[in-house]
Design a protein around this motif. Structure first.
Motif, PDB file in Angstrom:
ATOM      1  N   ASP A 170      34.359  36.657  36.864  1.00 31.48           N
ATOM      2  CA  ASP A 170      34.398  35.846  37.953  1.00 31.48           C
ATOM      3  C   ASP A 170      35.314  36.467  38.868  1.00 31.48           C
ATOM      4  O   ASP A 170      36.481  37.578  39.038  1.00 31.48           O
ATOM      5  N   GLN A 171      34.655  36.400  40.153  1.00 31.89           N
ATOM      6  CA  GLN A 171      34.949  37.088  41.119  1.00 31.89           C
ATOM      7  C   GLN A 171      35.996  36.322  41.963  1.00 31.89           C
ATOM      8  O   GLN A 171      36.850  37.267  42.968  1.00 31.89           O
ATOM      9  N   GLN A 172      36.215  35.647  41.637  1.00 26.31           N
ATOM     10  CA  GLN A 172      37.537  34.346  42.353  1.00 26.31           C
ATOM     11  C   GLN A 172      38.994  35.016  42.195  1.00 26.31           C
ATOM     12  O   GLN A 172      39.463  35.197  42.360  1.00 26.31           O
ATOM     13  N   TYR A 173      38.752  36.340  40.966  1.00 25.65           N
ATOM     14  CA  TYR A 173      40.149  36.630  40.965  1.00 25.65           C
ATOM     15  C   TYR A 173      40.206  38.600  41.593  1.00 25.65           C
ATOM     16  O   TYR A 173      41.663  38.232  42.426  1.00 25.65           O
ATOM     17  N   GLU A 174      39.255  37.941  41.610  1.00 23.82           N
ATOM     18  CA  GLU A 174      39.265  39.202  42.626  1.00 23.82           C
ATOM     19  C   GLU A 174      39.882  39.476  44.145  1.00 23.82           C
ATOM     20  O   GLU A 174      40.534  39.855  45.121  1.00 23.82           O
ATOM     21  N   GLU A 175      38.827  38.248  44.396  1.00 27.05           N
ATOM     22  CA  GLU A 175      39.135  37.579  45.486  1.00 27.05           C
ATOM     23  C   GLU A 175      41.109  36.922  46.132  1.00 27.05           C
ATOM     24  O   GLU A 175      41.589  37.347  46.832  1.00 27.05           O
ATOM     25  N   ALA A 176      41.811  36.625  44.235  1.00 24.00           N
ATOM     26  CA  ALA A 176      43.155  36.395  44.485  1.00 24.00           C
ATOM     27  C   ALA A 176      43.707  37.261  44.927  1.00 24.00           C
ATOM     28  O   ALA A 176      45.186  37.276  45.037  1.00 24.00           O
ATOM     29  N   ALA A 177      43.581  38.258  44.036  1.00 19.73           N
ATOM     30  CA  ALA A 177      43.963  39.502  44.285  1.00 19.73           C
ATOM     31  C   ALA A 177      44.053  40.165  45.491  1.00 19.73           C
ATOM     32  O   ALA A 177      45.147  40.451  45.780  1.00 19.73           O
ATOM     33  N   ILE A 179      43.654  38.318  48.249  1.00 22.18           N
ATOM     34  CA  ILE A 179      44.557  37.345  49.556  1.00 22.18           C
ATOM     35  C   ILE A 179      45.952  37.875  49.156  1.00 22.18           C
ATOM     36  O   ILE A 179      46.388  38.050  50.502  1.00 22.18           O
ATOM     37  N   LEU A 180      46.135  38.092  47.437  1.00 27.00           N
ATOM     38  CA  LEU A 180      47.928  38.688  47.470  1.00 27.00           C
ATOM     39  C   LEU A 180      48.041  39.797  47.678  1.00 27.00           C
ATOM     40  O   LEU A 180      49.773  40.844  48.090  1.00 27.00           O
TER      41      LEU A 180
END
Length: 281
Positions: A170-177, A179-180
């Motif tokens: 899931d690329q959402q984890y990469e996007e969240a990282a 953003i952080l």
């Protein structure tokens, strides 16, 4: 009316029939051939067996096979990860063709691969001539050539092990990282790599086990110089040509034990890494 739990499990043939078919197939394909190795080896006494498998020339062939297979598998781990990443994360012309070419070593006869690689890497070949003239490096008929051949036959194991994991990641984890404020390198080390590590270990060990027993693609490019480029499968073939089946199966039994140890270590490492990634360790 709801189906009972037992009925739901019996849509495909029940456990008894399925288990019997599984044991029959496993016996015909795996257990009986492996038992034949033990039977032929039993013709030798323990001292004869130990003397056969510890001859200096045989020990040298073990070292050549294992060392070149290990180096080739390390190279495959890096190259396979890059290939799987490009095939999953990018769209480009010819992607389907390249994705199919990855499996070519599975379909291509190993002898054909060995002959082709030998012609390319001799001092008169396209690749071999370049490295010999510019770097003084001989590829064919050396351990470097053996490693090249093993890289060729082992690369699909790593790519096909890592590729499905990357596709499901899931690329959402990469996007969240991102953003952080995490950098690309940090995202790969902390988010992506732990997820694909079990698959990468699996691909590495499968390529390693496969490479140790490789014969067809290596025998032409190796040169088969005793104590230098002579591999263990060639020693087995030499004993078979002399009709010394007991010695041949003794060497083969040692190779089987090595492969079994490698796959056992693979299972252990995968279990440990998976638990650590899941936060269970």
């Amino acid at each position: 009316m709801k189906l009972s739990k037992r009925a739901r499990r019996s849509v495909i043939p029940g456990f008894g029939l399925s288990f019997g078919i599984m044991i029959a197939i496993l016996s015909l394909v795996v257990l009986i051939p492996l038992c034949s190795l033990v039977i032929y080896t039993a013709q030798l006494s323990p001292s004869d067996f130990f003397r056969t498998v510890t001859q200096p020339r045989v020990l040298s062939s073990y070292y050549v096979s294992i060392s070149t297979a290990f180096v080739a598998s390390l190279i495959n781990a890096g190259m396979g990860l890059v290939l799987a990443w490009v095939l999953v994360r990018y769209n480009f012309p010819g992607k389907r063709f390249i994705d199919g070419v990855i499996e070519l070593p599975f379909a291509l006869p190993t002898a054909v691969a060995g002959i082709s690689l030998t012609h390319l890497t001799t001092t008169n070949g396209w690749v071999g001539q370049f490295f010999y003239e510019h770097f003084g490096l001989k590829i064919a008929y050396t351990r470097v050539g053996i490693t090249v051949a093993l890289v060729f036959i082992g690369i699909p194991f790593v790519v096909r092990s890592v590729q499905p994991v990357l596709e499901k990641l899931d690329q959402q984890y990469e996007e969240a990282a991102m953003i952080l404020g995490a950098s690309r390198g940090t995202i790969f080390r902390k988010v992506i790599f732990p997820e694909i590590l079990p698959a990468l270990i699996s691909g590495f060990t499968l390529a390693f086990a496969r490479s140790i027993g490789e014969y067809g693609s290596v025998v032409f490019i190796a040169g088969n110089t005793p104590y230098e480029t002579e591999i263990a499968p060639l020693m087995i073939m030499a004993q078979l040509q002399e009709f010394d089946y007991a010695s041949a199966t003794s060497i083969a039994l040692v190779m089987l034990a090595i492969a079994f140890i490698i796959l056992s270590v693979n299972a252990f490492l995968q279990s440990r890494v998976s638990k650590r990634v899941s936060g269970l360790a």
